[in-house]
Scaffold this active site. Structure first.
Site, PDB file in Angstrom:
ATOM      1  N   GLN A 197       2.349   2.490   5.187  1.00 22.64           N
ATOM      2  CA  GLN A 197       1.728   2.455   3.862  1.00 22.64           C
ATOM      3  C   GLN A 197       2.557   3.223   2.842  1.00 22.64           C
ATOM      4  O   GLN A 197       3.102   4.281   3.130  1.00 22.64           O
ATOM      5  CB  GLN A 197       0.320   3.041   3.954  1.00 22.64           C
ATOM      6  CG  GLN A 197      -0.564   2.662   2.793  1.00 22.64           C
ATOM      7  CD  GLN A 197      -2.020   3.002   3.077  1.00 22.64           C
ATOM      8  OE1 GLN A 197      -2.419   3.145   4.222  1.00 22.64           O
ATOM      9  NE2 GLN A 197      -2.810   3.122   2.039  1.00 22.64           N
ATOM     10  N   SER A 218       3.490   5.049  11.324  1.00 19.28           N
ATOM     11  CA  SER A 218       2.038   4.999  11.148  1.00 19.28           C
ATOM     12  C   SER A 218       1.524   3.565  11.307  1.00 19.28           C
ATOM     13  O   SER A 218       1.562   3.014  12.400  1.00 19.28           O
ATOM     14  CB  SER A 218       1.665   5.597   9.784  1.00 19.28           C
ATOM     15  OG  SER A 218       0.270   5.713   9.648  1.00 19.28           O
ATOM     16  N   LEU A 219       1.051   2.963  10.228  1.00 20.97           N
ATOM     17  CA  LEU A 219       0.629   1.559  10.256  1.00 20.97           C
ATOM     18  C   LEU A 219       1.670   0.660  10.914  1.00 20.97           C
ATOM     19  O   LEU A 219       1.342  -0.294  11.625  1.00 20.97           O
ATOM     20  CB  LEU A 219       0.384   1.096   8.814  1.00 20.97           C
ATOM     21  CG  LEU A 219       0.459  -0.402   8.549  1.00 20.97           C
ATOM     22  CD1 LEU A 219      -0.793  -1.084   9.060  1.00 20.97           C
ATOM     23  CD2 LEU A 219       0.705  -0.683   7.098  1.00 20.97           C
ATOM     24  N   ARG A 231      -9.096  -0.602  10.102  1.00 24.67           N
ATOM     25  CA  ARG A 231      -8.528   0.753  10.149  1.00 24.67           C
ATOM     26  C   ARG A 231      -8.452   1.336   8.745  1.00 24.67           C
ATOM     27  O   ARG A 231      -8.828   2.490   8.508  1.00 24.67           O
ATOM     28  CB  ARG A 231      -7.146   0.701  10.787  1.00 24.67           C
ATOM     29  CG  ARG A 231      -6.371   2.020  10.869  1.00 24.67           C
ATOM     30  CD  ARG A 231      -5.009   1.745  11.511  1.00 24.67           C
ATOM     31  NE  ARG A 231      -4.204   2.932  11.729  1.00 24.67           N
ATOM     32  CZ  ARG A 231      -3.265   3.381  10.896  1.00 24.67           C
ATOM     33  NH1 ARG A 231      -3.036   2.748   9.753  1.00 24.67           N
ATOM     34  NH2 ARG A 231      -2.549   4.455  11.194  1.00 24.67           N
ATOM     35  N   HIS A 281      -3.703  11.254   8.824  1.00 26.31           N
ATOM     36  CA  HIS A 281      -2.996  11.950   9.913  1.00 26.31           C
ATOM     37  C   HIS A 281      -3.285  13.452   9.939  1.00 26.31           C
ATOM     38  O   HIS A 281      -2.412  14.259  10.239  1.00 26.31           O
ATOM     39  CB  HIS A 281      -1.483  11.687   9.842  1.00 26.31           C
ATOM     40  CG  HIS A 281      -1.131  10.253  10.067  1.00 26.31           C
ATOM     41  ND1 HIS A 281      -1.280   9.628  11.283  1.00 26.31           N
ATOM     42  CD2 HIS A 281      -0.672   9.304   9.216  1.00 26.31           C
ATOM     43  CE1 HIS A 281      -0.922   8.360  11.167  1.00 26.31           C
ATOM     44  NE2 HIS A 281      -0.558   8.140   9.933  1.00 26.31           N
ATOM     45  N   GLN A 339      -3.574   8.422  16.973  1.00 25.67           N
ATOM     46  CA  GLN A 339      -2.650   8.326  15.841  1.00 25.67           C
ATOM     47  C   GLN A 339      -3.341   8.602  14.510  1.00 25.67           C
ATOM     48  O   GLN A 339      -2.740   9.148  13.584  1.00 25.67           O
ATOM     49  CB  GLN A 339      -2.011   6.928  15.831  1.00 25.67           C
ATOM     50  CG  GLN A 339      -0.814   6.797  14.920  1.00 25.67           C
ATOM     51  CD  GLN A 339      -0.810   5.479  14.197  1.00 25.67           C
ATOM     52  OE1 GLN A 339      -1.726   5.169  13.449  1.00 25.67           O
ATOM     53  NE2 GLN A 339       0.234   4.698  14.429  1.00 25.67           N
TER      54      GLN A 339
END
Length: 313
Positions: free
Chosen positions: A11, A91-92, A116, A200, A249
């Site tokens: 992102q 991440s994503l 999510r 996170h 995560q």
């Protein structure tokens, strides 16, 4: 055959117009985009191509948009005969990695990251959480400062991107307090990030429980190639471990620098960023400037990479 690793953006890399050129030139990309629109129940495609930007930037839209774009490009690369030996995502981007490794089906992944994104948005009150990039300070020095903060205004390490670039995440007040103390500790700059929540960090734990239910109801199978998990910076292939990593995560730091350091040791011919932007390619160069990189995001860059990939193979 050349040995390459694919890395997938997360992102923040989204932009209005991304994917349009590939959509118009490759029928299989159009088919994938149309299937995603149908599965989501709204036109993600028109949001990607026409905006408005503030709608595309919303977490629940940006995440499926970035994944769809990356996965579509990876699909064309595979059709052209290019295959990575390993993969990772920021991440994503880990979900794009898992689709490429054939652990999750593309449309199911689009639906998963849409959910999510919604859960991440809802996990903490809007405007009460924040993130900031800390430049020019070692991880250990940042951790020492965070340990001294008020426990009622928590701040955690969120993204360990490359030497001298670490993102912190927490309450808005905690980030404000941390920023001043980090500058006093020697940080060159502390830059607020334009995000909607404390991603996170431990403040995302409420989202993880509900998301775990969605993962349980999804089909996740063993990966065909190793996928380096953000949580551990280690390769995973088993479906049960993949599922566990995806839950953790949400509230754990992204250990991307360590993943790139692992890749640099692998004797790869190149590391290839698949998807919109060149952010991750820049991180690779900060870890090891001699590593060959490609950024594949449209027909021109795709053809350039494929031409190199086929040379002497």
């Amino acid at each position: 055959m050349k040995k390459v690793a694919y890395i997938f953006p997360g992102q923040g890399s989204q932009a209005v117009g991304m994917g349009r050129e590939m959509y118009e030139n490759y029928p299989e990309v159009k088919k994938l985009f149309d299937q995603a629109d149908q599965a989501l129940g709204y036109s993600l495609t028109s949001l990607m191509f026409e905006g408005p930007e503030e709608e595309l930037t919303k977490t629940e839209n940006a995440q499926p948009a970035l994944l769809l774009n990356s996965v579509a490009i990876a699909h064309i690369l595979k059709a052209e005969g290019a295959n990575p030996v390993t993969t990772a995502g920021h991440s994503l981007g880990e979900y794009s990695s898992l689709v490429t490794a054939e652990s999750i089906r593309p449309i199911e992944a689009v639906q998963l990251v849409h959910m999510r994104g919604k859960l991440m948005e809802e996990a903490f009150p809007t405007g009460k959480g924040a993130m900031a990039a800390v430049l020019g300070l070692a991880k250990e020095d940042i951790e020492a400062v965070l340990l001294q903060l008020d426990e009622n205004e928590p701040v955690d390490l969120a993204n360990i991107n490359c030497p001298g670039q670490i993102v912190i995440s927490g309450t808005a007040k905690g980030i404000e307090n941390a920023s001043e103390q980090l500058k006093d500790a020697g940080a060159k700059r502390v830059l607020p990030l334009n995000v909607s929540g404390p991603f996170h960090s431990r403040l995302m734990e409420p989202a993880s429980g509900e998301f775990a239910v969605h993962l349980k109801n999804s089909t996740i199978i063993d990966a065909e190639i190793p996928v380096y998990a953000n949580v551990t910076a280690q390769p995973v292939t088993e479906s049960a471990e993949i599922e566990k990593m995806l839950i953790e995560q949400l509230y754990s730091p992204v250990r991307f620098q360590e993943i790139l350091e692992e890749f640099v040791q692998m004797d790869l011919d190149a590391i290839v960023e698949v998807g919109h932007g060149k952010v991750l390619s820049g991180l690779v160069k900060k870890v090891n400037r001699r590593t060959k990189t490609f950024s594949v995001q449209d027909s021109e860059t795709l053809n350039s990479f494929i031409q190199w990939y086929r040379e002497d193979s």
